[in-house]
Design a protein around this motif. Structure first.
Motif, PDB file in Angstrom:
ATOM      1  N   PHE A  41       4.272 -39.040  -1.725  1.00 16.12           N
ATOM      2  CA  PHE A  41       4.678 -39.077  -0.323  1.00 16.12           C
ATOM      3  C   PHE A  41       5.789 -38.106   0.046  1.00 16.12           C
ATOM      4  O   PHE A  41       6.320 -38.173   1.153  1.00 16.12           O
ATOM      5  CB  PHE A  41       5.105 -40.505   0.052  1.00 16.12           C
ATOM      6  CG  PHE A  41       4.002 -41.495  -0.093  1.00 16.12           C
ATOM      7  CD1 PHE A  41       2.943 -41.492   0.789  1.00 16.12           C
ATOM      8  CD2 PHE A  41       4.001 -42.421  -1.122  1.00 16.12           C
ATOM      9  CE1 PHE A  41       1.909 -42.407   0.661  1.00 16.12           C
ATOM     10  CE2 PHE A  41       2.983 -43.333  -1.265  1.00 16.12           C
ATOM     11  CZ  PHE A  41       1.928 -43.323  -0.364  1.00 16.12           C
ATOM     12  N   LYS A  42       6.174 -37.197  -0.832  1.00 14.66           N
ATOM     13  CA  LYS A  42       7.245 -36.240  -0.556  1.00 14.66           C
ATOM     14  C   LYS A  42       6.848 -35.356   0.629  1.00 14.66           C
ATOM     15  O   LYS A  42       5.756 -34.818   0.666  1.00 14.66           O
ATOM     16  CB  LYS A  42       7.490 -35.370  -1.785  1.00 14.66           C
ATOM     17  CG  LYS A  42       8.632 -34.387  -1.624  1.00 14.66           C
ATOM     18  CD  LYS A  42       8.794 -33.588  -2.884  1.00 14.66           C
ATOM     19  CE  LYS A  42       8.162 -32.232  -2.619  1.00 14.66           C
ATOM     20  NZ  LYS A  42       8.383 -31.258  -3.649  1.00 14.66           N
ATOM     21  N   PRO A  43       7.721 -35.188   1.615  1.00 20.63           N
ATOM     22  CA  PRO A  43       7.383 -34.345   2.766  1.00 20.63           C
ATOM     23  C   PRO A  43       7.122 -32.902   2.335  1.00 20.63           C
ATOM     24  O   PRO A  43       7.780 -32.371   1.456  1.00 20.63           O
ATOM     25  CB  PRO A  43       8.631 -34.423   3.648  1.00 20.63           C
ATOM     26  CG  PRO A  43       9.369 -35.628   3.199  1.00 20.63           C
ATOM     27  CD  PRO A  43       9.034 -35.811   1.754  1.00 20.63           C
ATOM     28  N   GLY A  44       6.142 -32.297   2.986  1.00 21.20           N
ATOM     29  CA  GLY A  44       5.831 -30.893   2.699  1.00 21.20           C
ATOM     30  C   GLY A  44       4.675 -30.744   1.744  1.00 21.20           C
ATOM     31  O   GLY A  44       3.545 -30.599   2.162  1.00 21.20           O
ATOM     32  N   THR A  45       4.944 -30.777   0.468  1.00 20.66           N
ATOM     33  CA  THR A  45       3.891 -30.559  -0.527  1.00 20.66           C
ATOM     34  C   THR A  45       3.630 -31.843  -1.287  1.00 20.66           C
ATOM     35  O   THR A  45       4.101 -32.019  -2.405  1.00 20.66           O
ATOM     36  CB  THR A  45       4.297 -29.451  -1.508  1.00 20.66           C
ATOM     37  OG1 THR A  45       5.533 -29.823  -2.103  1.00 20.66           O
ATOM     38  CG2 THR A  45       4.454 -28.128  -0.815  1.00 20.66           C
ATOM     39  N   ASN A  46       2.893 -32.728  -0.697  1.00 16.44           N
ATOM     40  CA  ASN A  46       2.593 -33.968  -1.397  1.00 16.44           C
ATOM     41  C   ASN A  46       1.097 -34.047  -1.708  1.00 16.44           C
ATOM     42  O   ASN A  46       0.299 -33.232  -1.268  1.00 16.44           O
ATOM     43  CB  ASN A  46       3.054 -35.186  -0.592  1.00 16.44           C
ATOM     44  CG  ASN A  46       2.429 -35.236   0.782  1.00 16.44           C
ATOM     45  OD1 ASN A  46       1.318 -34.793   0.965  1.00 16.44           O
ATOM     46  ND2 ASN A  46       3.143 -35.788   1.741  1.00 16.44           N
ATOM     47  N   VAL A  47       0.728 -35.041  -2.469  1.00 14.09           N
ATOM     48  CA  VAL A  47      -0.649 -35.201  -2.917  1.00 14.09           C
ATOM     49  C   VAL A  47      -1.581 -35.431  -1.734  1.00 14.09           C
ATOM     50  O   VAL A  47      -2.699 -34.901  -1.702  1.00 14.09           O
ATOM     51  CB  VAL A  47      -0.736 -36.365  -3.936  1.00 14.09           C
ATOM     52  CG1 VAL A  47      -2.169 -36.651  -4.316  1.00 14.09           C
ATOM     53  CG2 VAL A  47       0.093 -36.060  -5.160  1.00 14.09           C
ATOM     54  N   GLN A  92      -6.013 -33.418   1.727  1.00 17.73           N
ATOM     55  CA  GLN A  92      -6.464 -33.008   3.051  1.00 17.73           C
ATOM     56  C   GLN A  92      -6.822 -31.529   3.073  1.00 17.73           C
ATOM     57  O   GLN A  92      -7.820 -31.131   3.675  1.00 17.73           O
ATOM     58  CB  GLN A  92      -5.392 -33.302   4.095  1.00 17.73           C
ATOM     59  CG  GLN A  92      -5.210 -34.764   4.389  1.00 17.73           C
ATOM     60  CD  GLN A  92      -4.026 -35.038   5.311  1.00 17.73           C
ATOM     61  OE1 GLN A  92      -3.133 -34.204   5.454  1.00 17.73           O
ATOM     62  NE2 GLN A  92      -4.013 -36.216   5.910  1.00 17.73           N
ATOM     63  N   SER A  93      -6.034 -30.713   2.413  1.00 18.67           N
ATOM     64  CA  SER A  93      -6.318 -29.274   2.349  1.00 18.67           C
ATOM     65  C   SER A  93      -7.621 -29.011   1.611  1.00 18.67           C
ATOM     66  O   SER A  93      -8.421 -28.170   2.030  1.00 18.67           O
ATOM     67  CB  SER A  93      -5.170 -28.537   1.661  1.00 18.67           C
ATOM     68  OG  SER A  93      -3.987 -28.656   2.405  1.00 18.67           O
ATOM     69  N   ALA A  94      -7.845 -29.714   0.528  1.00 15.16           N
ATOM     70  CA  ALA A  94      -9.090 -29.543  -0.227  1.00 15.16           C
ATOM     71  C   ALA A  94     -10.300 -29.943   0.611  1.00 15.16           C
ATOM     72  O   ALA A  94     -11.327 -29.263   0.596  1.00 15.16           O
ATOM     73  CB  ALA A  94      -9.044 -30.363  -1.513  1.00 15.16           C
ATOM     74  N   MET A  95     -10.169 -31.018   1.373  1.00 13.75           N
ATOM     75  CA  MET A  95     -11.259 -31.445   2.244  1.00 13.75           C
ATOM     76  C   MET A  95     -11.518 -30.406   3.331  1.00 13.75           C
ATOM     77  O   MET A  95     -12.678 -30.115   3.659  1.00 13.75           O
ATOM     78  CB  MET A  95     -10.939 -32.814   2.854  1.00 13.75           C
ATOM     79  CG  MET A  95     -10.983 -33.938   1.851  1.00 13.75           C
ATOM     80  SD  MET A  95     -10.376 -35.531   2.479  1.00 13.75           S
ATOM     81  CE  MET A  95     -11.370 -35.777   3.926  1.00 13.75           C
TER      82      MET A  95
END
Length: 101
Positions: free
Chosen positions: A32-38, A43-46
């Motif tokens: 849940f870290k803001p910016g670069t989280n899982v 979402q980017s992969a989708m």
């Protein structure tokens, strides 16, 4: 269940509980870290998969159009048929009937 839980009851109990809590906090932080989280990575992969699918669809449409252009430029009969169907062209003396959209 007995062997795994013995670790938390043995002489190094405090260290293992500390390590388990620290690992859980780290996993939550990474997730849940803001910016670069899982979640953002997923979402980017989708989004990438969706765009790649759209690119394949457009490539197929371009191939179909190029094939049709090739047919229309190489064969006069095909060009004439296309003009009659799409633009309702007719030769003098032909009767044209338009039915439907």
């Amino acid at each position: 269940m007995g062997r795994q839980w013995k670790i938390f009851r043995g002489p190094h109990r405090g260290f293992f509980i500390y390590a388990a809590v620290l690992t859980a906090v780290f996993a939550l932080w990474i997730t849940f870290k803001p910016g670069t989280n899982v979640i953002r990575w997923v979402q980017s992969a989708m989004e990438i998969r969706r765009q790649e699918k759209q690119m394949r669809m457009y490539r197929e449409e371009i191939d179909r159009m190029e094939h049709r252009i090739e047919m229309l430029t190489s064969d006069r009969d095909t060009l004439e048929e296309f003009a009659r169907e799409e633009f309702y062209f007719a030769e003098p003396g032909d009767d044209v009937y338009i039915t439907g959209p």
